[in-house]
Design a protein around this motif. Structure first.
Motif, PDB file in Angstrom:
ATOM      1  N   VAL A  86      83.588 -12.029  36.795  1.00 51.01           N
ATOM      2  CA  VAL A  86      83.274 -12.280  38.209  1.00 51.01           C
ATOM      3  C   VAL A  86      83.071 -10.962  38.943  1.00 51.01           C
ATOM      4  O   VAL A  86      82.151 -10.829  39.757  1.00 51.01           O
ATOM      5  N   ILE A  87      83.916  -9.964  38.643  1.00 51.53           N
ATOM      6  CA  ILE A  87      83.740  -8.651  39.265  1.00 51.53           C
ATOM      7  C   ILE A  87      82.408  -8.043  38.846  1.00 51.53           C
ATOM      8  O   ILE A  87      81.677  -7.461  39.666  1.00 51.53           O
ATOM      9  N   GLY A  88      82.068  -8.201  37.566  1.00 48.13           N
ATOM     10  CA  GLY A  88      80.781  -7.685  37.092  1.00 48.13           C
ATOM     11  C   GLY A  88      79.619  -8.345  37.808  1.00 48.13           C
ATOM     12  O   GLY A  88      78.649  -7.677  38.204  1.00 48.13           O
ATOM     13  N   PHE A  89      79.713  -9.662  37.998  1.00 46.44           N
ATOM     14  CA  PHE A  89      78.662 -10.385  38.718  1.00 46.44           C
ATOM     15  C   PHE A  89      78.574  -9.901  40.161  1.00 46.44           C
ATOM     16  O   PHE A  89      77.476  -9.714  40.703  1.00 46.44           O
ATOM     17  N   ALA A  90      79.751  -9.703  40.804  1.00 48.84           N
ATOM     18  CA  ALA A  90      79.768  -9.250  42.192  1.00 48.84           C
ATOM     19  C   ALA A  90      79.128  -7.866  42.322  1.00 48.84           C
ATOM     20  O   ALA A  90      78.345  -7.612  43.243  1.00 48.84           O
ATOM     21  N   LYS A  91      79.451  -6.967  41.386  1.00 43.39           N
ATOM     22  CA  LYS A  91      78.859  -5.631  41.445  1.00 43.39           C
ATOM     23  C   LYS A  91      77.346  -5.694  41.310  1.00 43.39           C
ATOM     24  O   LYS A  91      76.610  -4.955  41.982  1.00 43.39           O
ATOM     25  N   THR A  92      76.867  -6.589  40.434  1.00 42.96           N
ATOM     26  CA  THR A  92      75.417  -6.755  40.284  1.00 42.96           C
ATOM     27  C   THR A  92      74.804  -7.268  41.575  1.00 42.96           C
ATOM     28  O   THR A  92      73.741  -6.793  42.007  1.00 42.96           O
ATOM     29  N   ALA A  93      75.484  -8.236  42.205  1.00 36.27           N
ATOM     30  CA  ALA A  93      74.996  -8.782  43.470  1.00 36.27           C
ATOM     31  C   ALA A  93      74.966  -7.705  44.550  1.00 36.27           C
ATOM     32  O   ALA A  93      74.020  -7.632  45.347  1.00 36.27           O
ATOM     33  N   PHE A  94      75.991  -6.850  44.577  1.00 37.59           N
ATOM     34  CA  PHE A  94      76.022  -5.761  45.549  1.00 37.59           C
ATOM     35  C   PHE A  94      74.822  -4.837  45.352  1.00 37.59           C
ATOM     36  O   PHE A  94      74.220  -4.362  46.321  1.00 37.59           O
ATOM     37  N   LYS A  95      74.489  -4.574  44.080  1.00 39.11           N
ATOM     38  CA  LYS A  95      73.352  -3.692  43.800  1.00 39.11           C
ATOM     39  C   LYS A  95      72.038  -4.346  44.207  1.00 39.11           C
ATOM     40  O   LYS A  95      71.144  -3.690  44.752  1.00 39.11           O
ATOM     41  N   VAL A  96      71.909  -5.640  43.920  1.00 46.59           N
ATOM     42  CA  VAL A  96      70.687  -6.353  44.299  1.00 46.59           C
ATOM     43  C   VAL A  96      70.505  -6.330  45.816  1.00 46.59           C
ATOM     44  O   VAL A  96      69.394  -6.129  46.322  1.00 46.59           O
ATOM     45  N   LEU A  97      71.613  -6.531  46.538  1.00 46.76           N
ATOM     46  CA  LEU A  97      71.557  -6.504  47.994  1.00 46.76           C
ATOM     47  C   LEU A  97      71.523  -5.072  48.541  1.00 46.76           C
ATOM     48  O   LEU A  97      71.294  -4.881  49.737  1.00 46.76           O
ATOM     49  N   ASP A  98      71.748  -4.109  47.660  1.00 44.93           N
ATOM     50  CA  ASP A  98      71.791  -2.699  48.042  1.00 44.93           C
ATOM     51  C   ASP A  98      72.779  -2.475  49.186  1.00 44.93           C
ATOM     52  O   ASP A  98      72.481  -1.809  50.173  1.00 44.93           O
ATOM     53  N   LEU A  99      73.973  -3.069  49.032  1.00 38.31           N
ATOM     54  CA  LEU A  99      74.998  -2.883  50.047  1.00 38.31           C
ATOM     55  C   LEU A  99      75.449  -1.429  50.072  1.00 38.31           C
ATOM     56  O   LEU A  99      75.698  -0.824  49.031  1.00 38.31           O
ATOM     57  N   LYS A 100      75.545  -0.889  51.258  1.00 40.03           N
ATOM     58  CA  LYS A 100      76.021   0.488  51.437  1.00 40.03           C
ATOM     59  C   LYS A 100      77.528   0.434  51.690  1.00 40.03           C
ATOM     60  O   LYS A 100      77.996   0.428  52.823  1.00 40.03           O
ATOM     61  N   ILE A 101      78.292   0.353  50.598  1.00 40.29           N
ATOM     62  CA  ILE A 101      79.740   0.186  50.706  1.00 40.29           C
ATOM     63  C   ILE A 101      80.417   1.545  50.805  1.00 40.29           C
ATOM     64  O   ILE A 101      80.268   2.389  49.925  1.00 40.29           O
ATOM     65  N   ARG A 102      81.151   1.735  51.891  1.00 38.45           N
ATOM     66  CA  ARG A 102      81.909   2.974  52.080  1.00 38.45           C
ATOM     67  C   ARG A 102      83.385   2.672  51.859  1.00 38.45           C
ATOM     68  O   ARG A 102      84.000   1.919  52.617  1.00 38.45           O
ATOM     69  N   LEU A 103      83.945   3.258  50.825  1.00 40.41           N
ATOM     70  CA  LEU A 103      85.352   3.065  50.490  1.00 40.41           C
ATOM     71  C   LEU A 103      86.169   4.265  50.964  1.00 40.41           C
ATOM     72  O   LEU A 103      85.814   5.406  50.681  1.00 40.41           O
TER      73      LEU A 103
END
Length: 248
Positions: free
Chosen positions: A9-26
């Motif tokens: 599920v985490i792997g799928f979420a990371k792929t989705a984040f890349k597809v959406l090109d989310l600019k995640i600032r941690l």
């Protein structure tokens, strides 16, 4: 605890984040311990908060077990995933069982994710906190780690259509762990946690790359078009009244 579902599920979420090109600032993810139990306390502004909130623990290679409404566990689609990721169902009419389950998880060295506001904030500012977060941390002898999310409300929240536009900025701010003793006053500890998270939320909003005046997703106190906390409380009460009427 075997995790056959969570990693994919985490792997799928990371792929989705890349597809959406989310600019995640941690920010501050080093505050999540690599071993041992802890309670992560998150603000609640979106239906996708548990997905992005869990992402804040990924750099420490930890999995967060979220306390979530039991209706998600009864759903034919989300139910198998929620159970497979060992999240904790919460029946608000009988919360003792879920509280004890969370204590067991914490004692076993797991990280438990809790939304102290219990429900989504329509104002996008912090609502009043329930004391269960600090009480379970004190009883289990584990720290409380505050975590602030910002930008998730633009994706999927109450009273607004979903919007999964690409290139969106998401901020995840993790604060320093705090310890709550069994002799501490739960009300005072809860107030301290809320004050800490309010300061973190303010800094996160001010550092966010977008703050357009009048934007629906920006709090009214920052010049946005979101309801004030008082207006949001009225909307919450109207929603509860509608639900009660439907049940009758």
């Amino acid at each position: 605890m075997r995790d056959l579902v969570y990693p994919p599920v985490i792997g799928f979420a990371k792929t989705a984040f890349k597809v959406l090109d989310l600019k995640i600032r941690l920010t501050g993810t080093e505050n999540v311990p690599r071993t041992g139990g802890a309670v992560i306390a998150l603000n609640h502004i979106s239906y996708v908060d548990f997905i992005l909130g869990g992402f804040g623990a990924v750099p420490s290679k930890r999995l967060v077990r979220f306390m979530a409404k039991d209706v998600l566990f009864r759903n034919r689609y989300s139910g198998p995933l929620m159970r497979g990721m060992h999240h904790i169902p919460v029946d608000r009419s009988a919360g003792t069982a879920s509280y004890r389950e969370a204590i067991r998880y914490l004692s076993d060295g797991e990280i438990v994710g809790v939304f102290p506001e219990a429900t989504i904030s329509r104002s996008f500012e912090l609502k009043e906190f329930k004391s269960g977060t600090v009480r379970m941390a004190a009883e289990a002898g584990v720290p409380v780690i505050p975590l602030i999310l910002w930008g998730t409300q633009r994706m999927l929240t109450k009273d607004h259509p979903r919007d999964f536009s690409r290139h969106r900025a998401i901020a995840i701010t993790v604060g320093e762990p705090t310890t709550v003793g069994t002799d501490d006053d739960p009300a005072e500890a809860t107030a301290h946690l809320r004050t800490t998270m309010a300061g973190m939320l303010d800094r996160t909003i001010r550092d966010y790359p977008e703050q357009p005046a009048g934007a629906w997703w920006l709090p009214a106190s920052y010049g946005g078009g979101a309801p004030t906390p008082e207006e949001a409380e009225r909307l919450d009460q109207e929603e509860l009244a509608r639900r009660a009427a439907r049940r009758k």
